[in-house]
Write an enzyme that holds these catalytic residues in place. Sequence first.
Site, mmCIF file in Angstrom:
data_model
loop_
_atom_site.group_PDB
_atom_site.id
_atom_site.type_symbol
_atom_site.label_atom_id
_atom_site.label_comp_id
_atom_site.label_asym_id
_atom_site.label_seq_id
_atom_site.Cartn_x
_atom_site.Cartn_y
_atom_site.Cartn_z
ATOM 1 N N SER A 144 0.835 -1.200 0.000
ATOM 2 C CA SER A 144 0.000 0.000 0.000
ATOM 3 C C SER A 144 0.875 1.258 0.000
ATOM 4 C CB SER A 144 -0.965 -0.056 1.190
ATOM 5 O OG SER A 144 -2.082 0.773 0.991
ATOM 6 N N GLU A 238 -10.254 -3.649 -5.685
ATOM 7 C CA GLU A 238 -9.788 -2.618 -4.758
ATOM 8 C C GLU A 238 -9.626 -1.302 -5.491
ATOM 9 O OE1 GLU A 238 -5.824 -2.676 -3.081
ATOM 10 O OE2 GLU A 238 -5.352 -4.437 -4.283
ATOM 11 N N HIS A 268 -7.509 -6.497 -0.058
ATOM 12 C CA HIS A 268 -6.348 -5.603 -0.140
ATOM 13 C C HIS A 268 -5.193 -6.223 0.643
ATOM 14 C CE1 HIS A 268 -4.169 -1.809 -0.361
ATOM 15 N NE2 HIS A 268 -4.127 -1.709 0.957
#
Length: 295
Positions: A144, A238, A268
Amino acid sequence: MSTEQQLALDANLRQGELDLSADVPALRAGFNEVMARIPVAGDVEQRPTSLGGVSGVEVTIRGVDAAGVILYFHGGVYVIGSAVSTVPLVSDLARRARVKAVTLDYRLAPEHPYPAAADDAVAAYEGLHDQGIDPGQIALAGESAGGGLAIATLLALRDAGRPLPCSAYVMSPYVDLTLSGDTLPEKQAVDPILSPEGLRLRVPDYVAGAMAEDPRISPIFGDLAGLPPLLIQVRSHEILLSDALRLAVRAARDDVAVTLEVTPGVPHVFQGFATMLDEGDAALARASAFLDEHF
């Protein structure tokens, strides 16, 4: 993963959905509480360390004689997360790749906006280099925001004329803080963890007075020429899907060796669910093979 398993997992994740609108102390406390429940395998050894003046956790696997090192950056929109919270995932990756890892506690916003995290990442890499570790034995990795930070770090090192690590592995990378990706609205209904509004609320914490389109903040807008091989993994459901897709296209156009993997029907950073999801287990197996190939 069957449709029934997917629906059940999505429902569980939605119950614990990350409320990015919460105040920062509450947000961090809630996130840390959830992550602390994830067990760490018995053969994992972890100790506090420091690289270039930046704190972190060194993760090794008992009985593994490791030459390579993964420098890992956690996710959390540059506001939450910690090195300790990544140990279950990082140790799994280190075991498979037969390397050690250092997961970094870079400074967090809003107390420390850009360029604090970017500077810490570069300093930590330089710290490994100062220990005599050959760049060919160092790989960057992150999930991320940590994936975005890994790419931004490569750009900073390249622009400074520094030797680059041998590869980078990024999971669901957050590489566009202008939030211009078309899957932010398109995938909002099927993403059980992140929302465009949640990201929008937290962007100013990190960007502060800088420009969100600065490539060291949003690497998707940078020239990626000269970067080492990249492995990008993302899920189809996502909102950050378009970040990963555009990063792969930009890398390919800039003559960077890049592998993009899109897995349907998983959460995710699904690699963190490798003990319960075949897709996560397979993704980490491919990632470890990628890392081993380039060390």
